[in-house]
Design an enzyme around this catalytic site. Sequence first.
Site, PDB file in Angstrom:
ATOM      1  N   SER A 121       0.934  -1.193   0.086  1.00 34.80           N
ATOM      2  CA  SER A 121       0.032   0.002  -0.198  1.00 34.80           C
ATOM      3  C   SER A 121       0.982   1.347  -0.107  1.00 34.80           C
ATOM      4  CB  SER A 121      -0.878   0.249   1.147  1.00 34.80           C
ATOM      5  OG  SER A 121      -1.717  -1.036   1.477  1.00 34.80           O
ATOM      6  N   HIS A 142      -1.310  -2.848  -6.855  1.00 33.67           N
ATOM      7  CA  HIS A 142      -1.980  -2.504  -5.637  1.00 33.67           C
ATOM      8  C   HIS A 142      -3.612  -2.582  -5.619  1.00 33.67           C
ATOM      9  CE1 HIS A 142      -3.119   0.441  -2.245  1.00 33.67           C
ATOM     10  NE2 HIS A 142      -3.196  -0.921  -1.617  1.00 33.67           N
ATOM     11  N   GLU A 154      -3.888  -0.332  -8.648  1.00 38.84           N
ATOM     12  CA  GLU A 154      -2.681   0.809  -9.028  1.00 38.84           C
ATOM     13  C   GLU A 154      -1.718   0.028  -9.601  1.00 38.84           C
ATOM     14  OE1 GLU A 154      -3.015   4.766  -6.057  1.00 38.84           O
ATOM     15  OE2 GLU A 154      -2.427   2.730  -4.955  1.00 38.84           O
ATOM     16  N   ASN A 193      -3.758   6.207  -1.361  1.00 35.98           N
ATOM     17  CA  ASN A 193      -3.300   6.470  -0.041  1.00 35.98           C
ATOM     18  C   ASN A 193      -2.733   7.943   0.320  1.00 35.98           C
ATOM     19  OD1 ASN A 193      -4.551   3.952   1.146  1.00 35.98           O
ATOM     20  ND2 ASN A 193      -2.535   2.783   0.544  1.00 35.98           N
TER      21      ASN A 193
END
Length: 320
Positions: A121, A142, A154, A193
Amino acid sequence: MTDVERVGVVGCGLMGSGIAEVCARAGRDVVVVETTRAAAAAGLERITRSLGRAAASGRLTAAERDAAVGRIAVTTDPARLADRDLVVEAVAEDERAKLEVFELLDRVVERRDAVLATNTSSIPVIRLAAAISRPEQVVGLHFFNPVPVLPLVELVPSLLTGAETVRRARAFASEVLGKEVVRAQDRAGFVVNALLVPYLLAAVRMAECGTASAEDIDRGMTLGCAHPLGPLALADLIGLDTVQAIARSMYAEYREPLYAPPPLLARMVDAGRLGRKTGRGFHIYGAHGGGAMREDGGGVATAAGPTRPESGRRDGEQPT
């Protein structure tokens, strides 16, 4: 076009089991490696339950469910990864643990151009790639929890990732798994994130200083901003230990205060109040962390959110 027919997954927790499930539903042969027999059995049960819910909701036929289960082998033997075309590392968000996995994959996976992907992450992909003899094969893929529900992946190449690895990873995620792919630079937090975690940490700080209760913070964002889940309930869903690990990684990279984990978050992790997976975080949940997530992303009966706020806590009190 993609040449990936045999997929490996290392780790069968929430993310690893979800990744294994979507790969099996896409017709791929899947081998999942766990550290213990108990973890392997729990992981297979998690996958089987998820596929059962998909069949019960009508999103899979019984035959499709059974075929997907039949494509998945969960084992404690990493040698079973030797013939894989693509392997996804999905262990805990801990750099040392991930480095150990990639060193293992470098030794075990026989196909020299196999795609070696990390589901990290927040940890820069280059740190994992530089630790093995084939850094050009390492890329970030991801996924988002719950993997069978959320459509995003991602794609994160490092400075050393080869163009062909990027092409094959993108083709696998989009063409085989049917995911929407966004490409991100190899910076801690990537796209999602980097935006999400400061928001979650701001909510923790708000609860910490007594601005509002956890319940009211979440109601404010769900009712006032039309978010499907409030920030503290979302942190509970992600896992407070995972949120803390991501925040620490991002703070180590950027040294900006908005990424620093608040003391309350650290205290809750130390106390083992990790969110849904332990039954208690900023909210208290029913058995099995509040139940299941529907295939359409909604909650199931009492599983749509916390069963109640922290017992006996008045507005503004800290949940510790």
